[in-house]
Structure formats: structure tokens, C-alpha cells
Design an enzyme around this catalytic site. Sequence first.
Site, PDB file in Angstrom:
ATOM      1  N   CYS A  97       0.795  -1.235   0.000  1.00  0.00           N
ATOM      2  CA  CYS A  97       0.000   0.000   0.000  1.00  0.00           C
ATOM      3  C   CYS A  97       0.832   1.292   0.000  1.00  0.00           C
ATOM      4  O   CYS A  97       1.363   1.660  -1.034  1.00  0.00           O
ATOM      5  CB  CYS A  97      -0.977  -0.045   1.154  1.00  0.00           C
ATOM      6  SG  CYS A  97      -2.448   0.943   0.858  1.00  0.00           S
ATOM      7  N   HIS A 194      -3.503  -5.759   2.528  1.00  0.00           N
ATOM      8  CA  HIS A 194      -3.161  -5.897   3.942  1.00  0.00           C
ATOM      9  C   HIS A 194      -3.778  -7.207   4.425  1.00  0.00           C
ATOM     10  O   HIS A 194      -4.270  -7.997   3.658  1.00  0.00           O
ATOM     11  CB  HIS A 194      -3.782  -4.759   4.760  1.00  0.00           C
ATOM     12  CG  HIS A 194      -3.394  -3.393   4.327  1.00  0.00           C
ATOM     13  ND1 HIS A 194      -2.209  -2.814   4.672  1.00  0.00           N
ATOM     14  CD2 HIS A 194      -4.056  -2.459   3.593  1.00  0.00           C
ATOM     15  CE1 HIS A 194      -2.157  -1.575   4.188  1.00  0.00           C
ATOM     16  NE2 HIS A 194      -3.254  -1.343   3.513  1.00  0.00           N
TER      17      HIS A 194
END
Length: 242
Positions: A97, A194
Amino acid sequence: MSESTKSLTILHLYPRDMNIYGDWGNVLVLKRRAQWHGYKVKIIDYNPGDTFPRDVDIVVGGGGQDSGQDKIQADLHTIGPQLKALADNGTPMLVICGLYQLFGTFFQTHDGHIINGIGILDIETVAKSKRLIGNITIQSDTFGEIIGYENHSGQTFLHEGALPLGTVERGAGNNDQDNSEGACWKNIIGSYMHGSLLPKNPAIADWLIKQAATKKYGSFKPQTIDDRFADLAREHARKRPR
Ligand code: GLN
């Protein structure tokens, strides 16, 4: 050299500012699985201002708020050449990310502000008004089904030098347009996923360990690992709503 005297060093980038949704778990999984495969493991936490270590076998970095990305930007540029040299040399890396975005050329935030990346990945990212949030499943040629969770405003677009990690089956991925997720170049994997990612996707952890071990010692002999808890976690995650 016997397996037990072999060692791998994991460099954890910016654990203080870039570590959301438990991305730290990726480092723990790499450590434990590398030990199960017979390696001694050293973890080096790298935060802004630290000395960049000389011997690194795997690089891992997590996600962060725009403010965390701003905080580490200057330091990331000072260590950019070292990271680029490691990348060119085939060192395996996993960036999630916020750091995935900054391994690209730039991230333009919501208010038009540009956070420059280090350009190791041939990607660029522009924030859009709708955040892309929820559970995500993708299919990858190398790893099969990958399961995770995404939450980002930035939408990433890949250029010629980067290949997607996979194709989105459920969720958004890099952007809301092309169904791609993540980016790969050499032995680097960038992804929005994630979860943290590796506990539920041990095949990726073993791949990173294999690249590191083969590069350092010329071969990798995997041990059989009981993955029943990872399998259960995958089964549960698959059933959860977006
Ligand atoms: N701040 C970035 C974004 O919103 C990265 C978010 C993250 O790392 N989860 O796109």
C-alpha cells in the site's frame, strides 16, 4: 555449510510510520517460516535517520496514512539508490500500500499534493474521492488465489516496466478501471493487500524466502510446514462479505 548455520537478514522499512492493519505481521511470518525452513533470522528495523545496513536479504515495508508517507519521503529518497541497487541485484522485496505507492514514481494525494516516489516500480498513483475499501481476492499466475484486505484512496496505474501481481476476482485492486492488483518487477512484489498478507498467503512468504536463500546460498531446500491454520484463515476470509 549446514542449514542451521545459514542466516537471512530481513530489513523492515519504517515500522514506526508505515505499519497499518498489522502489516508488521508480514515480517513475523517471514521470520517464523524462514526458521522452520532451517535459517537463522535477523530483523533490522529501519526508521528515518538510521544507518542503512550493508547486508540485506529481504526487504519488507507496509502501508501508511498520507501523513506517514509525507514523514518518510525525504529519508526514502536518501536510501533510494541503495534500495535500487538491491532491487537490480535480485533482492526479494514486499511492499504494501503506502510503500508500494512510493516505490513508484509518485503519489498525488487528494488535495493535489505530490509525494515523490523512488521510481523502482514503473507505476504512478493518483488519489480519487472514493476510497477503495474491503476484502479482496485475486488470482495470480505464480501464487494462485491471494486473499487480503484493501483500504486506499490512491489509484495506481502500471506502465510497461511493471507486471500486475494478479487479476481481481472480488474487490478493486490497483484502481477502479482495469481489474489489476499489485505490481511485480524483478523479485519485487508491490500490493495493496493488507490482512496482514503473508499469514493467509504463505506461498508468497515461501517464494520470498526461496529467492533470498537461492541468491545467497545457491539453493533452497524447503521443509514441510503444517499450514492448517493458514488454510482455515483463508477459508474464513473467503466467506466474509466485501
Ligand atoms: N495513504 C495511501 C492511500 O490512501 C495509502 C493507504 C494505505 O497504506 N493503506 O492511498
